[in-house]
Scaffold this active site. Structure first.
Site, PDB file in Angstrom:
ATOM      1  N   ASN A   1      -7.397  34.850  29.127  1.00  0.00           N
ATOM      2  CA  ASN A   1      -8.035  33.533  28.986  1.00  0.00           C
ATOM      3  C   ASN A   1      -8.571  33.513  27.550  1.00  0.00           C
ATOM      4  O   ASN A   1      -9.729  33.774  27.296  1.00  0.00           O
ATOM      5  CB  ASN A   1      -9.182  33.352  29.980  1.00  0.00           C
ATOM      6  CG  ASN A   1      -8.669  33.234  31.411  1.00  0.00           C
ATOM      7  OD1 ASN A   1      -7.517  32.881  31.651  1.00  0.00           O
ATOM      8  ND2 ASN A   1      -9.535  33.530  32.375  1.00  0.00           N
TER       9      ASN A   1
ATOM     10  N   LYS B   1      -0.955  33.794  28.818  1.00  0.00           N
ATOM     11  CA  LYS B   1      -1.201  33.174  30.124  1.00  0.00           C
ATOM     12  C   LYS B   1      -1.095  31.679  29.890  1.00  0.00           C
ATOM     13  O   LYS B   1      -1.955  31.083  29.243  1.00  0.00           O
ATOM     14  CB  LYS B   1      -2.597  33.558  30.616  1.00  0.00           C
ATOM     15  CG  LYS B   1      -3.046  32.832  31.879  1.00  0.00           C
ATOM     16  CD  LYS B   1      -4.411  33.342  32.357  1.00  0.00           C
ATOM     17  CE  LYS B   1      -4.921  32.591  33.570  1.00  0.00           C
ATOM     18  NZ  LYS B   1      -6.217  33.119  34.063  1.00  0.00           N
TER      19      LYS B   1
ATOM     20  N   GLU C   1      -4.206  28.466  35.906  1.00  0.00           N
ATOM     21  CA  GLU C   1      -5.663  28.385  36.059  1.00  0.00           C
ATOM     22  C   GLU C   1      -6.314  27.637  34.898  1.00  0.00           C
ATOM     23  O   GLU C   1      -7.310  28.072  34.328  1.00  0.00           O
ATOM     24  CB  GLU C   1      -6.269  29.783  36.200  1.00  0.00           C
ATOM     25  CG  GLU C   1      -5.758  30.511  37.428  1.00  0.00           C
ATOM     26  CD  GLU C   1      -6.485  31.805  37.739  1.00  0.00           C
ATOM     27  OE1 GLU C   1      -6.911  32.488  36.806  1.00  0.00           O
ATOM     28  OE2 GLU C   1      -6.628  32.121  38.940  1.00  0.00           O
TER      29      GLU C   1
ATOM     30  N   LYS D   1       2.427  40.242  38.425  1.00  0.00           N
ATOM     31  CA  LYS D   1       1.429  41.019  39.170  1.00  0.00           C
ATOM     32  C   LYS D   1       2.088  41.731  40.347  1.00  0.00           C
ATOM     33  O   LYS D   1       3.141  41.312  40.825  1.00  0.00           O
ATOM     34  CB  LYS D   1       0.306  40.105  39.678  1.00  0.00           C
ATOM     35  CG  LYS D   1      -0.601  39.596  38.562  1.00  0.00           C
ATOM     36  CD  LYS D   1      -1.831  38.877  39.108  1.00  0.00           C
ATOM     37  CE  LYS D   1      -2.711  38.391  37.955  1.00  0.00           C
ATOM     38  NZ  LYS D   1      -3.944  37.690  38.405  1.00  0.00           N
TER      39      LYS D   1
ATOM     40  N   ASP E   1      -2.991  37.690  44.153  1.00  0.00           N
ATOM     41  CA  ASP E   1      -3.876  38.045  43.045  1.00  0.00           C
ATOM     42  C   ASP E   1      -4.618  39.354  43.284  1.00  0.00           C
ATOM     43  O   ASP E   1      -5.812  39.322  43.593  1.00  0.00           O
ATOM     44  CB  ASP E   1      -4.893  36.908  42.830  1.00  0.00           C
ATOM     45  CG  ASP E   1      -5.671  37.068  41.539  1.00  0.00           C
ATOM     46  OD1 ASP E   1      -5.296  37.935  40.737  1.00  0.00           O
ATOM     47  OD2 ASP E   1      -6.635  36.320  41.339  1.00  0.00           O
TER      48      ASP E   1
ATOM     49  N   GLU F   1     -11.836  43.917  40.824  1.00  0.00           N
ATOM     50  CA  GLU F   1     -12.350  42.573  41.121  1.00  0.00           C
ATOM     51  C   GLU F   1     -12.431  42.313  42.622  1.00  0.00           C
ATOM     52  O   GLU F   1     -13.380  41.691  43.100  1.00  0.00           O
ATOM     53  CB  GLU F   1     -11.433  41.538  40.460  1.00  0.00           C
ATOM     54  CG  GLU F   1     -11.755  40.102  40.812  1.00  0.00           C
ATOM     55  CD  GLU F   1     -10.795  39.100  40.173  1.00  0.00           C
ATOM     56  OE1 GLU F   1      -9.901  39.515  39.407  1.00  0.00           O
ATOM     57  OE2 GLU F   1     -10.945  37.897  40.444  1.00  0.00           O
TER      58      GLU F   1
ATOM     59  N   TRP G   1      -8.153  27.879  46.537  1.00  0.00           N
ATOM     60  CA  TRP G   1      -9.306  28.692  46.171  1.00  0.00           C
ATOM     61  C   TRP G   1     -10.146  29.038  47.407  1.00  0.00           C
ATOM     62  O   TRP G   1     -11.092  29.806  47.326  1.00  0.00           O
ATOM     63  CB  TRP G   1     -10.178  27.944  45.134  1.00  0.00           C
ATOM     64  CG  TRP G   1      -9.601  28.000  43.749  1.00  0.00           C
ATOM     65  CD1 TRP G   1      -8.533  28.749  43.338  1.00  0.00           C
ATOM     66  CD2 TRP G   1     -10.058  27.296  42.585  1.00  0.00           C
ATOM     67  NE1 TRP G   1      -8.297  28.545  42.003  1.00  0.00           N
ATOM     68  CE2 TRP G   1      -9.205  27.666  41.511  1.00  0.00           C
ATOM     69  CE3 TRP G   1     -11.092  26.398  42.346  1.00  0.00           C
ATOM     70  CZ2 TRP G   1      -9.375  27.155  40.222  1.00  0.00           C
ATOM     71  CZ3 TRP G   1     -11.259  25.899  41.061  1.00  0.00           C
ATOM     72  CH2 TRP G   1     -10.407  26.277  40.016  1.00  0.00           C
TER      73      TRP G   1
END
Ligand code: GCV
Length: 714
Positions: free
Chosen positions: A223, A300, A304, A373, A378, A406, A556
């Site tokens: 990001n 990226k 998102e 990934k 995720d 995470e 989400w």
């Protein structure tokens, strides 16, 4: 130039220095590079073999780094008992002495090494050689890895080469020194003081990575901010690159797609606009002037909320290829991420990356690699392998895993992740029939790709112990070892790590390895058993939030993933549902599509199952879920017991920290179990089986828990 190093003198100095150190030196800073004195036969074996460290190439900074590492380690490990009789000769065929030995260097490529005991001109020597200095450096670290474990064979004759070309850490580090999903303090990169001041930690970071064969670091968050591409920040990155270079580590940057517009230098970021392409070419030239071995960009895009080529109705391939053309003259590459899903696409999120990228197979430039990934959602505690693996034969695909935890309890839960990564690497895509494993896609052998890679989202920060906890260091270690050789077993890697990080004593290593091997399944059990996923609380992802269903974007919400109602639970991804199973090769799709063959690890990932449906255990699904949650908590209690027995075998400082983190983990495992059972019990209307402990509180209690200051969320 030849270095003659007198081991006895150095050892004596090392011991004197050690004697002056405070006793509490074991704070984890030294990672697995502790080089403590060996005991008994291991010490004698090492002492007999080593005496002097010699090289004819000391002016090479990488060889100098390797020599320095040996000189740091050997006197310390032999405790001053080096006989001086043996010698280590390190270097490349540029050294006439090495060239004369007829070593099998043709087999080890650019980064591999040969470790061999030889007798030359009547002298016994251990030769550590690579075709390039970095191979010799990796060889030195491999030798030290064996030595620290007390595992040196009587005669050394080892050749190794990495199976994967790009072995990279992705730092999600922001320019203000915060770290996205980072649980170990601030960013290791002290951007504010760079480029004038560097931190000695950068060198130790480089040593640790080189000891594993990690050969690249993406310095900033995917990001990304446009500022990271300004001259000011390029100078900072260049300084870091200068420090890392001797250790074989190249620097890469995350590029923000819209940077030229935001920096007010172009009117658009359309990849087909010549002014845009020219800006990126000039930018690449500028970066390469500052960092001649710059690796390239990771991007990226259209993910998102990040900008990307689709903002201009261009494809991911058109975007990636424009950037790739900019770095190509310099030998750079572009790693284009396939982590995409859209709020306006009503299709199952797990299908979206495949749907977007598969049609682009064969359309990427030859210096682009698509970064995928491990799973399609995720970085969950368990996901089936990403359906893109095996589905894009004409495109190099690199595997991205998350070292930082995470979704697995941040830094305080003990979860050894190598079993998770190996599970994916060993998964059979059946792309070209049986045996088409993800590992073969990733190492390029399935389709003959030469550009190959593995990236791990780093868990490294400014904490004294680097990773937030001692056991999280094992995940950094395991990532590096698996990227070097995806066929290494998690068990073997855990053993290596534990012997070096704590002690080679089998009374410690055997139980600690068993504890590590079970730890990730424990997290799966108390957070997301039987194929459930993404049940974490909103935003920071800390703790349970299975009841959350009111967030703006449907995907989400945890309720989107578990789909629990009064009849059952789980996401139907078969033909009667989203049909995500069809994205896998036929034999895999068939196995996943059938409740009887999918296996309980992925049951609820692919199926909506009635609460009362009998499972192979004879229990109903509801009873089975309860059993898993309880098993997860019990596993953590088991880890606490194991640790209580092991702690006396190591230093008090690390032992106490680990014990205190296990207390946190146990409390949170209970929190996860109780909150989940309270919620799923309320949705299903099912009662807890007789004898099962009810949740400590009612559902509203758990729903009301907030953590506005949880770390890592930016
Ligand atoms: C860098 C997940 C994380 C985000 C991360 C994203 C990604 O969604 O929660 O923090 O953003 O993955 O991999 O790009």
């Amino acid at each position: 130039m030849r270095t003659m190093f007198t081991m006895r003198l150095a050892a004596a100095i090392a011991l004197m220095v050690a004697a002056l150190q405070p006793a509490a030196a074991e704070d984890g800073y030294e990672l697995w590079l502790r080089y403590r004195p060996l005991a008994g036969e291991a010490a004698q074996a090492l002492a007999a073999r080593v005496g002097t460290v010699e090289t004819d190439e000391r002016t090479d900074p990488t060889i100098a780094a390797a020599v320095a590492e040996l000189e740091r380690a050997l006197p310390s490990m032999t405790g001053g008992a080096g006989s001086g009789g043996g010698a280590i000769l390190i270097g490349t065929p540029n050294s006439p002495r090495i060239a004369a030995l007829g070593l099998p260097l043709a087999r080890v490529g650019e980064e591999g090494f040969v470790l061999r005991d030889v007798t030359a001109n009547g002298r016994r020597m251990l030769v550590i050689a690579g075709n390039r200095p970095v191979g010799a450096l990796y060889g030195a670290f491999h030798f030290l890895r064996l030595a620290q474990q007390g595992a040196l064979p009587v005669r050394l004759d080892i050749t190794e080469r990495p199976r994967v070309k790009l072995r990279l850490l992705n730092h999600w580090d922001n320019l203000d020194r915060t770290v996205e999903r980072g649980y170990s303090g601030q960013s290791i990169w002290d951007w504010w003081k760079l480029p004038t001041a560097t931190d000695p930690r950068y060198v130790d970071y480089a040593r640790a990575n080189a000891s594993l064969g990690i050969n690249g670091a993406v310095l900033n968050n995917v990001n990304a901010k446009p500022d990271s591409l300004t001259p000011e920040w390029i100078a900072k990155a260049a300084k870091v690159a200068d420090v890392l270079r001797p250790y074989g580590i190249r620097v890469y940057l995350s590029a923000r797609w819209s940077a030229p517009v935001e920096l007010k230098q172009t009117a658009t970021a359309d990849p087909l606009d010549p002014a845009v392409a020219a800006w990126w070419r000039a930018k690449a030239d500028e970066i390469y002037r500052a960092i001649p071995d710059f690796g390239g960009f990771v991007v990226k895009a259209n993910s998102e909320g990040q900008p990307g080529p689709q903002d201009y109705k261009r494809t991911h391939a058109e975007g990636a290829n424009m950037l790739a053309a900019a770095v190509k003259p310099h030998g750079g590459i572009v790693m284009w991420r396939a982590f995409v899903y859209s709020e306006v696409d009503p299709d199952d999120r797990a299908k979206q990356a495949y749907s977007e990228f598969k049609p682009l197979d064969g359309r990427f430039a030859d210096n682009v690699i698509v970064q995928v990934k491990n799973g399609a959602i995720d970085f969950q505690p368990r996901e089936p392998f990403h359906p893109l693996f095996g589905a894009m034969p004409k495109t190099p695909l690199m595997l991205e895993v998350q070292i930082t935890k995470e979704y697995l309890g941040f830094a305080t839960h003990l979860a050894y992740l190598a079993p998770m990564w190996s599970e994916v690497l060993e998964a059979d895509t059946y792309a070209k029939g049986r045996g088409s494993t993800v590992a073969k896609v990733v190492d390029g052998s399935l389709e003959g790709h030469r550009l190959t890679g593995m990236a791990g989202v780093a868990n490294i920060g400014s904490d004294r112990n680097w990773s937030g906890s001692i056991f999280d260091q094992a995940n950094w270690y395991a990532f590096g070892r698996l990227a070097w050789n995806p066929a290494l077993t998690p068990q073997a890697i855990a053993g290596e790590w534990a012997r070096q990080t704590f002690t080679p004593d089998p009374a410690f290593v055997t139980p600690v390895t068993a504890m590590m091997m079970g730890s990730r399944q424990a997290v799966v059990d108390y957070m997301t058993p039987m194929g459930l996923a993404h049940l974490m609380a909103t935003g920071h992802h800390y703790g349970p939030g299975p009841w959350v269903g009111d967030l703006a974007r449907p995907e989400w919400n945890p309720t989107y993933y578990h789909r629990a109602d009064k009849d059952g639970i789980g996401f139907d991804r078969t033909r009667t549902g989203s049909n995500a199973v069809a994205q896998y090769a036929a034999p895999v799709a068939k196995r996943f599509a059938d409740k009887r063959t999918v296996g309980d690890d992925f049951l609820l990932w692919f199926h909506h199952v009635g609460w009362d449906e009998r499972q192979p255990s004879g229990r109903t699904l509801w009873e089975e879920l309860v059993t898993r949650y309880d098993r997860g908590v019990a596993s953590v209690e088991g880890m606490q017991r194991t640790w209580a027995g092991l702690a006396p075998l190591i230093d008090t400082e690390r032992a106490a920290q680990i014990a205190s983190f296990l207390v946190i983990q146990k409390e949170e495992a209970i929190w996860w179990r109780d909150a989940s059972l309270a919620y799923f019990g309320s949705v299903s209307g099912r009662k807890l089986p007789a004898g099962v402990r009810p949740p400590a509180h009612d559902l509203p209690y758990y729903e009301a828990i907030r953590h506005p200051y949880a770390p890592g969320h930016h």
